[in-house]
Scaffold this active site. Structure first.
Site, mmCIF file in Angstrom:
data_model
loop_
_atom_site.group_PDB
_atom_site.id
_atom_site.type_symbol
_atom_site.label_atom_id
_atom_site.label_comp_id
_atom_site.label_asym_id
_atom_site.label_seq_id
_atom_site.Cartn_x
_atom_site.Cartn_y
_atom_site.Cartn_z
ATOM 1 N N PHE A 11 0.819 -1.214 0.000
ATOM 2 C CA PHE A 11 0.000 0.000 0.000
ATOM 3 C C PHE A 11 0.857 1.271 0.000
ATOM 4 O O PHE A 11 0.761 2.105 -0.916
ATOM 5 C CB PHE A 11 -0.938 -0.058 1.222
ATOM 6 C CG PHE A 11 -1.540 1.241 1.652
ATOM 7 C CD1 PHE A 11 -2.153 2.101 0.747
ATOM 8 C CD2 PHE A 11 -1.517 1.590 3.002
ATOM 9 C CE1 PHE A 11 -2.727 3.297 1.178
ATOM 10 C CE2 PHE A 11 -2.090 2.781 3.425
ATOM 11 C CZ PHE A 11 -2.685 3.641 2.520
ATOM 12 N N SER A 78 2.621 -5.564 8.659
ATOM 13 C CA SER A 78 2.199 -4.295 9.274
ATOM 14 C C SER A 78 0.897 -4.345 10.064
ATOM 15 O O SER A 78 0.507 -3.335 10.636
ATOM 16 C CB SER A 78 2.059 -3.235 8.185
ATOM 17 O OG SER A 78 0.882 -3.469 7.427
ATOM 18 N N THR A 117 7.125 3.476 12.051
ATOM 19 C CA THR A 117 5.777 3.832 12.498
ATOM 20 C C THR A 117 5.805 4.578 13.828
ATOM 21 O O THR A 117 6.719 4.373 14.640
ATOM 22 C CB THR A 117 4.940 2.551 12.662
ATOM 23 O OG1 THR A 117 3.727 2.858 13.347
ATOM 24 C CG2 THR A 117 5.675 1.492 13.474
ATOM 25 N N ASP A 118 4.770 5.367 14.058
ATOM 26 C CA ASP A 118 4.640 6.043 15.356
ATOM 27 C C ASP A 118 4.333 5.059 16.484
ATOM 28 O O ASP A 118 4.440 5.401 17.664
ATOM 29 C CB ASP A 118 3.582 7.149 15.302
ATOM 30 C CG ASP A 118 2.190 6.668 14.933
ATOM 31 O OD1 ASP A 118 1.996 5.459 14.696
ATOM 32 O OD2 ASP A 118 1.269 7.518 14.879
ATOM 33 N N GLU A 119 3.949 3.827 16.132
ATOM 34 C CA GLU A 119 3.575 2.861 17.173
ATOM 35 C C GLU A 119 4.755 2.457 18.045
ATOM 36 O O GLU A 119 4.566 1.865 19.108
ATOM 37 C CB GLU A 119 2.970 1.611 16.542
ATOM 38 C CG GLU A 119 1.699 1.901 15.817
ATOM 39 C CD GLU A 119 0.884 0.648 15.559
ATOM 40 O OE1 GLU A 119 1.134 -0.379 16.204
ATOM 41 O OE2 GLU A 119 0.001 0.711 14.705
ATOM 42 N N TYR A 144 3.801 -6.541 16.612
ATOM 43 C CA TYR A 144 4.119 -5.729 15.425
ATOM 44 C C TYR A 144 4.969 -4.517 15.794
ATOM 45 O O TYR A 144 6.054 -4.298 15.238
ATOM 46 C CB TYR A 144 2.828 -5.280 14.709
ATOM 47 C CG TYR A 144 3.065 -4.076 13.834
ATOM 48 C CD1 TYR A 144 3.862 -4.177 12.691
ATOM 49 C CD2 TYR A 144 2.548 -2.828 14.168
ATOM 50 C CE1 TYR A 144 4.127 -3.066 11.908
ATOM 51 C CE2 TYR A 144 2.808 -1.720 13.388
ATOM 52 C CZ TYR A 144 3.596 -1.828 12.259
ATOM 53 O OH TYR A 144 3.868 -0.738 11.496
ATOM 54 N N LYS A 148 8.930 -3.448 14.864
ATOM 55 C CA LYS A 148 9.348 -2.218 14.184
ATOM 56 C C LYS A 148 10.306 -1.414 15.077
ATOM 57 O O LYS A 148 11.284 -0.840 14.588
ATOM 58 C CB LYS A 148 8.124 -1.356 13.814
ATOM 59 C CG LYS A 148 7.275 -1.928 12.697
ATOM 60 C CD LYS A 148 8.030 -2.074 11.373
ATOM 61 C CE LYS A 148 8.331 -0.747 10.707
ATOM 62 N NZ LYS A 148 8.959 -0.953 9.365
ATOM 63 N N ASN A 173 -0.892 6.911 11.117
ATOM 64 C CA ASN A 173 -1.763 6.038 10.302
ATOM 65 C C ASN A 173 -2.018 6.608 8.910
ATOM 66 O O ASN A 173 -2.488 7.737 8.775
ATOM 67 C CB ASN A 173 -3.119 5.873 10.984
ATOM 68 C CG ASN A 173 -3.078 4.907 12.145
ATOM 69 O OD1 ASN A 173 -2.344 5.135 13.105
ATOM 70 N ND2 ASN A 173 -3.852 3.842 12.058
ATOM 71 N N ASN A 243 -11.949 6.730 16.541
ATOM 72 C CA ASN A 243 -12.509 5.762 15.589
ATOM 73 C C ASN A 243 -14.004 5.973 15.368
ATOM 74 O O ASN A 243 -14.510 5.703 14.267
ATOM 75 C CB ASN A 243 -12.214 4.333 16.063
ATOM 76 C CG ASN A 243 -10.730 4.024 16.039
ATOM 77 O OD1 ASN A 243 -9.964 4.673 15.323
ATOM 78 N ND2 ASN A 243 -10.308 3.047 16.825
ATOM 79 N N ALA A 268 -6.645 -6.855 21.885
ATOM 80 C CA ALA A 268 -5.788 -7.028 23.066
ATOM 81 C C ALA A 268 -4.682 -5.974 23.048
ATOM 82 O O ALA A 268 -4.048 -5.754 22.009
ATOM 83 C CB ALA A 268 -5.180 -8.429 23.067
ATOM 84 N N HIS A 270 -4.836 -2.834 23.035
ATOM 85 C CA HIS A 270 -5.182 -1.761 22.076
ATOM 86 C C HIS A 270 -4.626 -0.393 22.502
ATOM 87 O O HIS A 270 -5.025 0.161 23.528
ATOM 88 C CB HIS A 270 -6.711 -1.704 22.000
ATOM 89 C CG HIS A 270 -7.251 -0.936 20.846
ATOM 90 N ND1 HIS A 270 -8.606 -0.808 20.612
ATOM 91 C CD2 HIS A 270 -6.642 -0.244 19.854
ATOM 92 C CE1 HIS A 270 -8.802 -0.092 19.529
ATOM 93 N NE2 HIS A 270 -7.618 0.276 19.054
HETATM 94 O O1 TDX Z 1 -12.274 -3.401 12.193
HETATM 95 C C1 TDX Z 1 -11.585 -2.630 12.865
HETATM 96 N N1 TDX Z 1 -12.195 -1.897 13.843
HETATM 97 C C2 TDX Z 1 -11.524 -1.017 14.640
HETATM 98 O O2 TDX Z 1 -12.122 -0.371 15.517
HETATM 99 C C3 TDX Z 1 -10.171 -2.467 12.652
HETATM 100 C C4 TDX Z 1 -9.466 -3.263 11.592
HETATM 101 C C5 TDX Z 1 -9.505 -1.554 13.441
HETATM 102 N N2 TDX Z 1 -10.144 -0.857 14.412
HETATM 103 C C6 TDX Z 1 -9.416 0.169 15.186
HETATM 104 C C7 TDX Z 1 -8.083 -0.241 15.765
HETATM 105 C C8 TDX Z 1 -7.326 1.060 15.761
HETATM 106 O O3 TDX Z 1 -7.678 1.839 16.891
HETATM 107 O O4 TDX Z 1 -9.125 1.215 14.260
HETATM 108 C C9 TDX Z 1 -7.840 1.789 14.514
HETATM 109 C C10 TDX Z 1 -6.963 1.605 13.287
HETATM 110 O O5 TDX Z 1 -6.696 0.214 13.150
HETATM 111 P P1 TDX Z 1 -5.731 -0.379 12.020
HETATM 112 O O6 TDX Z 1 -6.213 0.055 10.680
HETATM 113 O O7 TDX Z 1 -5.587 -1.837 12.279
HETATM 114 O O8 TDX Z 1 -4.383 0.407 12.276
HETATM 115 P P2 TDX Z 1 -3.417 0.540 13.580
HETATM 116 O O9 TDX Z 1 -3.481 -0.667 14.426
HETATM 117 O O10 TDX Z 1 -3.687 1.863 14.211
HETATM 118 O O11 TDX Z 1 -1.975 0.546 12.859
HETATM 119 C C11 TDX Z 1 -1.798 1.235 11.612
HETATM 120 O O12 TDX Z 1 -1.096 2.435 11.785
HETATM 121 C C12 TDX Z 1 0.223 2.349 12.223
HETATM 122 C C13 TDX Z 1 -1.049 0.344 10.658
HETATM 123 O O13 TDX Z 1 -1.740 -0.890 10.498
HETATM 124 C C14 TDX Z 1 0.338 0.106 11.149
HETATM 125 O O14 TDX Z 1 1.063 -0.683 10.250
HETATM 126 C C15 TDX Z 1 1.035 1.421 11.335
HETATM 127 O O15 TDX Z 1 2.289 1.208 11.899
#
Ligand code: TDX
Length: 328
Positions: A11, A78, A117-119, A144, A148, A173, A243, A268, A270
């Protein structure tokens, strides 16, 4: 320069390849394993060489790095949720892959930019007035983000111990076209297209600092060309949203009631909030994001998923089945 872009069929990596070809004279070779999260289609029509190979395969990496003037290292596993189910590919690709890249750039004295990543900084409380800076201590939460964080530490050690010419960036993100539908925004867009209610983890108050992938790419190119070797730059576009706000915006832009979503089992460990202070990048390198209107960028992204159903459709039922097993 002849650039080797690892993960260039993913991506963010493929977005960077498009950006480089449109905004510079560099040539590009992509090294990509073409995992589930990559797509050749993202590179269709571009004058790039695609080498299908594993970034953790030291021989393949050495061959490709030997021919390059600079490496931009995007290749990574990722997705946090996947790292909770099986961390092993994250350790291999993110740690051993970065190790292989570092050994090759050391041997051939090739410039490296490492994309992270900022994570790696863990999370912030919702009411914390601070944002992450280049000086924030590392405190990753998930397999993850720990992988990183480890890869960033390896890069810094190779800079200090071996004089490798590397920079590091840590971005917030990303959203935009070509993102795998396991991720939050494209998962919810494709759910709405399919008449499935969007799924929000836990209370939905978790904050992410959204940036359009095009803005991430312009920042990485700027750092590659003008960043100071050995330095880290944080990339962010002041895009903090929780979110619930994002899912309501998706629903409204797609003509649905804003409350037509489900709250499901939380992830888990989160992380609560990410927020980037990108002042160093802006002041030192004169970078600024172009996509400042998140709602407009989201509307474009929705339109892209509506127009590219043939690309994501083959992955939709398996992706949702994996989530369903976890009550998500
Ligand atoms: O179905 C969902 N519902 C939901 O509430 C999913 C898939 C995620 N979420 C929440 C979890 C996070 O708070 O949304 C937020 C974003 O989730 P993700 O898209 O999985 O991203 P995140 O875990 O924040 O990590 C992303 O940003 C930092 C990338 O996946 C990472 O690779 C990057 O390092």
């Amino acid at each position: 320069m002849r650039l080797l872009v690892t993960g260039g069929a993913g991506f963010i990596g493929s977005n960077f390849v498009h950006h480089v070809l449109a905004h510079s004279d560099h040539t590009v070779t992509v090294l990509d394993k073409l995992t589930y999260a990559a797509s050749r289609e993202a590179l269709t029509g571009l004058p790039v060489e695609l080498v299908v190979g594993d970034v953790a395969d030291a021989e393949v990496v050495d061959d490709q790095v030997a021919r390059a003037d600079a490496v931009v290292h995007f290749a990574a596993e990722s997705h946090n949720d996947n790292s909770l189910t099986d961390p092993s590919p994250f350790i291999r690709t993110n740690l051993l892959g970065t190790f292989a890249i570092l050994e090759a750039v050391r041997k051939h004295d090739v410039r490296l930019h490492h994309v992270s990543t900022d994570e790696v900084y863990g999370d912030l409380a919702l009411d914390d007035p601070m944002r992450f800076t280049e000086d924030t201590p590392y405190a990753p939460s998930s397999p993850y983000s720990a992988s990183k964080a480890g890869s960033d530490h390896l890069v810094r050690a190779w800079v200090r111990s071996f004089g490798v010419r590397a920079t590091v960036s840590n971005c917030s993100n990303n959203y935009g076209p070509w993102q795998h539908i396991e991720k939050f925004i494209p998962r919810q867009i494709t759910n709405v297209i399919d008449g499935i209610r969007p799924k929000v983890y836990g209370d939905g108050l978790n904050v992410r600092d959204w940036i359009h992938a095009d803005d991430h790419s312009s920042a990485v190119l700027r750092i590659l060309e003008a960043g100071r070797v050995g330095e880290t730059y944080l990339i962010g576009a002041d895009g903090e949203k929780n979110n619930l706000e994002v899912v309501r915006m998706v629903l409204e832009l797609m003509g649905q009631p804003a409350d037509a979503f489900d709250q499901v089992t939380d992830r888990a460990g989160h992380d609560r909030r990410y927020a980037i202070e990108s002042g160093k990048l802006r002041a030192e390198l004169g970078w600024a994001p172009q996509f400042e209107d998140f709602e407009a960028g989201l509307a474009d992204t929705i339109a892209w998923y509506q127009a590219h159903e043939e690309w994501w459709r083959p992955h939709k039922s398996a992706t949702e089945a994996t989530y369903a097993l976890k009550g998500q």
